[in-house]
Design an enzyme around this catalytic site. Structure first.
Site, PDB file in Angstrom:
ATOM      1  CE1 TYR A  73      57.270 -41.744  54.462  1.00 18.01           C
ATOM      2  CE2 TYR A  73      57.942 -40.390  52.593  1.00 18.01           C
ATOM      3  CZ  TYR A  73      57.897 -40.611  53.961  1.00 18.01           C
ATOM      4  OH  TYR A  73      58.472 -39.710  54.802  1.00 18.01           O
ATOM      5  CG  PHE A 125      39.186 -22.042  68.460  1.00 16.16           C
ATOM      6  CD1 PHE A 125      38.127 -21.559  69.202  1.00 16.16           C
ATOM      7  CD2 PHE A 125      39.583 -23.359  68.672  1.00 16.16           C
ATOM      8  CE1 PHE A 125      37.475 -22.355  70.134  1.00 16.16           C
ATOM      9  CE2 PHE A 125      38.931 -24.160  69.594  1.00 16.16           C
ATOM     10  CZ  PHE A 125      37.878 -23.663  70.324  1.00 16.16           C
ATOM     11  CG  ASP A 126      41.384 -23.344  72.127  1.00 12.13           C
ATOM     12  OD1 ASP A 126      41.385 -23.782  70.963  1.00 12.13           O
ATOM     13  OD2 ASP A 126      40.919 -23.988  73.092  1.00 12.13           O
ATOM     14  CG  ASP A 215      40.854 -21.312  61.218  1.00 12.97           C
ATOM     15  OD1 ASP A 215      40.378 -22.351  60.703  1.00 12.97           O
ATOM     16  OD2 ASP A 215      41.113 -21.216  62.426  1.00 12.97           O
ATOM     17  CB  ALA A 217      37.596 -25.150  60.886  1.00 15.35           C
ATOM     18  CE  LYS A 258      37.197 -27.957  64.646  1.00 14.75           C
ATOM     19  NZ  LYS A 258      38.635 -28.123  64.847  1.00 14.75           N
ATOM     20  CG  HIS A 453      42.050 -23.800  78.003  1.00 16.05           C
ATOM     21  ND1 HIS A 453      43.155 -23.242  77.423  1.00 16.05           N
ATOM     22  CD2 HIS A 453      41.265 -24.196  76.976  1.00 16.05           C
ATOM     23  CE1 HIS A 453      43.036 -23.285  76.103  1.00 16.05           C
ATOM     24  NE2 HIS A 453      41.899 -23.874  75.810  1.00 16.05           N
TER      25      HIS A 453
HETATM   26  N1  F0G Z   1      40.546 -23.338  63.814  1.00 18.04           N
HETATM   27  C1  F0G Z   1      39.321 -23.325  64.352  1.00 18.04           C
HETATM   28  C2  F0G Z   1      38.376 -22.226  64.019  1.00 18.04           C
HETATM   29  C3  F0G Z   1      38.942 -24.332  65.246  1.00 18.04           C
HETATM   30  O1  F0G Z   1      37.727 -24.308  65.777  1.00 18.04           O
HETATM   31  C4  F0G Z   1      39.872 -25.365  65.538  1.00 18.04           C
HETATM   32  C5  F0G Z   1      39.526 -26.435  66.447  1.00 18.04           C
HETATM   33  C6  F0G Z   1      41.122 -25.344  64.935  1.00 18.04           C
HETATM   34  C7  F0G Z   1      41.425 -24.316  64.069  1.00 18.04           C
HETATM   35  C8  F0G Z   1      42.155 -26.413  65.192  1.00 18.04           C
HETATM   36  O2  F0G Z   1      41.818 -27.584  64.542  1.00 18.04           O
HETATM   37  O3  F0G Z   1      41.350 -29.279  66.331  1.00 18.04           O
HETATM   38  O4  F0G Z   1      41.797 -29.971  63.973  1.00 18.04           O
HETATM   39  O5  F0G Z   1      43.598 -29.106  65.384  1.00 18.04           O
HETATM   40  N2  F0G Z   1      38.533 -26.422  67.152  1.00 18.04           N
HETATM   41  C9  F0G Z   1      38.006 -27.490  67.950  1.00 18.04           C
HETATM   42  C10 F0G Z   1      36.830 -26.977  68.727  1.00 18.04           C
HETATM   43  C11 F0G Z   1      38.957 -28.319  68.691  1.00 18.04           C
HETATM   44  O6  F0G Z   1      36.422 -27.673  69.666  1.00 18.04           O
HETATM   45  O7  F0G Z   1      36.277 -25.934  68.374  1.00 18.04           O
HETATM   46  P1  F0G Z   1      42.150 -29.062  65.095  1.00 18.04           P
END
Ligand code: F0G
Length: 463
Positions: A73, A125-126, A215, A217, A258, A453
């Site tokens: 843990y 991103f969204d 960010d 990813a 990613k 969405h």
């Molecule tokens: N930042 C970016 C640039 C992303 O593309 C995503 C997720 C996230 C943060 C959030 O990360 O999914 O691990 O919680 N993008 C995915 C997509 C879902 O389809 O582009 P997560």
């Protein structure tokens, strides 16, 4: 056209059978799923390009690492393996595991931002945007104008416009808890940010004493683009470039699903103890103790290994070439998409593909339905349905400048003949585009700012 072949730097050791549902099954799936790509089941789909997130194939070294998982843990050996990999590959001393990228966003914005704050960005991103809204703050897009012209072939369309950033700082001053730059810029077509630009942003952030977050990813793809497109970096390795990018930042949030090549996982990494301890309490509240953050020990091991693999230049060369290959095939068929091809995806310009469908009828999502109908291929609309907002003062809908349909390529998963099938199906839809004469309307959607969405029930309408 004669092409240089960029062969896969891996071979297949285990196969996952997939099959193509017939036309009647696809129609049924569309109805059951309310014409929303998030409503389809995996088995309804032949080639799933909904996302490149958590959908890649792990290497044999990652599968082997899984068995080393220490499930303690607190203080698990696996955490220290991850910490060491982060230090080696990215250079950060403070490492917070999280279960995925949006968890990293939750603990970051939830700890550092408050109602009324503004977060200058290239483009969020969204989910990132939704997390900013969730704490009562707002993003301020500062991406360069070229990002909004799908045909413009600027090599770094994810770049921050420095005068826009300076203006945001002059306007909002101490309402800005942090600046964030997404590498690569997913919402703008998977477009990279140059090292020169990151250094400029970093200088501005330092001048105003505002922490700079990335960010990150898709940080390895971004570093690869820098290597092949930024003159000053040609002789550096991707690993060195990645470190140079990280050196610009005070902290990063990462969806490890990613570039870091795992099916689940995320990170916040900081350079200072101060930022680390400001974020950590919320991690313990929402994710788990500091040394596992919602992940199993085995996940931490896979992530440590994935971080080391993501900078492999043969892997990256193939990955970027595979996306570009799909782009080339679509270009030959005349299909309009965001140029140049992105690092993880092709973003079809749905506004140009279906110019006769007004944005309020969600052309990107109509295209998603038609591509699914055609080839049982799932992509995702990234246009008005995902990004339109309401102007609080006038109550009017503010539409996004881009209406895109994204085909995200899973890492180390599909072959180039899968890409050929995808291109052929989309070119077939393009040939019959004039006969696509309907729009989509939202029936049911929960009241969740920036998130509806994912859950919306859509239905076709005539206009
Ligand atoms: N930042 C970016 C640039 C992303 O593309 C995503 C997720 C996230 C943060 C959030 O990360 O999914 O691990 O919680 N993008 C995915 C997509 C879902 O389809 O582009 P997560």
């Amino acid at each position: 056209m004669v092409r240089r072949i960029q062969p896969e730097p891996f071979r297949i050791k285990m196969v996952e059978p997939v099959s193509i549902p017939d036309a009647a099954q696809r129609e049924e799936a569309l109805k059951t799923g309310h014409f929303n790509m998030f409503g389809l089941r995996g088995e309804d789909v032949y080639i799933d390009l909904l996302t490149d997130s958590g959908t890649g194939a792990m290497s044999k070294y990652q599968w082997a690492a899984l068995m080393k998982g220490d499930e303690a843990y607190a203080g698990a050996t696996s955490f220290y393996a991850l910490k060491e990999a982060v230090k080696d590959v990215l250079g950060f001393d403070y490492v917070i595991p999280c279960h995925q990228g949006r968890a990293a966003e939750n603990v970051t914005f939830g700890s550092l931002a408050k109602p009324g704050d503004k977060i200058p960005f290239n483009m969020p991103f969204d989910t990132t945007r939704a997390h900013i809204f969730n704490v009562g703050a707002e993003p301020v897009d500062c991406v360069i104008d070229e990002a909004f012209d799908p045909e413009c072939r600027h090599p770094f369309k994810g770049n921050v416009d420095i005068p826009k950033l300076e203006k945001a700082i002059a306007t909002y001053g101490d309402k800005i808890p942090l600046i964030m730059v997404t590498i690569t810029n997913n919402s703008g077509g998977g477009q990279p940010v140059s090292l020169e630009n990151l250094r400029q942003v970093s200088a501005v952030a330092r001048k105003h004493k505002i922490p700079l977050f990335l960010d990150a990813a898709r940080m390895a793809e971004n570093a690869y683009f820098i290597k092949v497109r930024e003159e000053a970096c040609k002789s550096l390795s991707v690993g060195q470039i990645l470190r140079a990018c990280m050196d610009c930042a005070d902290a990063i949030t990462v969806s490890a699903k990613k570039d870091p090549l795992v099916n689940i996982g995320g990170l916040v990494c900081t350079r200072t103890e101060d930022l680390y301890y400001r974020i950590l309490p919320r991690v313990i509240l929402c994710e788990g103790f500091a040394t596992y953050g919602g992940l199993a020990g085995r996940d931490l091991e896979c992530l440590a290994q994935g971080l080391r693999e993501m900078v492999d230049e043969q892997y990256l060369a193939h990955r970027v070439a595979q996306v570009a290959y799909l782009g080339d095939l679509l270009e030959e068929g005349g299909v309009p998409f965001v140029k140049p091809a992105g690092g993880h995806a092709i973003f079809i310009d749905a506004a140009a593909f279906l110019p006769h469908i007004p944005q309020k009828y969600y052309p990107a999502d109509v295209l998603a339905v038609e591509v699914y109908r055609e080839g049982a291929i799932r992509g995702i609309g990234l246009g008005a349905l995902a990004f339109a907002t309401k102007d609080e003062a006038t109550g009017e809908t503010v539409y996004p400048k881009l209406e895109l349909f994204r085909l995200a390529i899973n890492r180390r998963t599909y072959t180039n003949s899968h890409m050929e099938y995808v291109a052929q199906s989309i070119v077939d839809v393009y040939k019959r585009r004039d006969r696509i004469r309907y729009g989509l309307e939202v029936g049911f959607a929960p009241a969740a700012k920036g998130l509806h969405h994912f859950l919306a029930h859509l239905h076709p309408v005539q206009f």
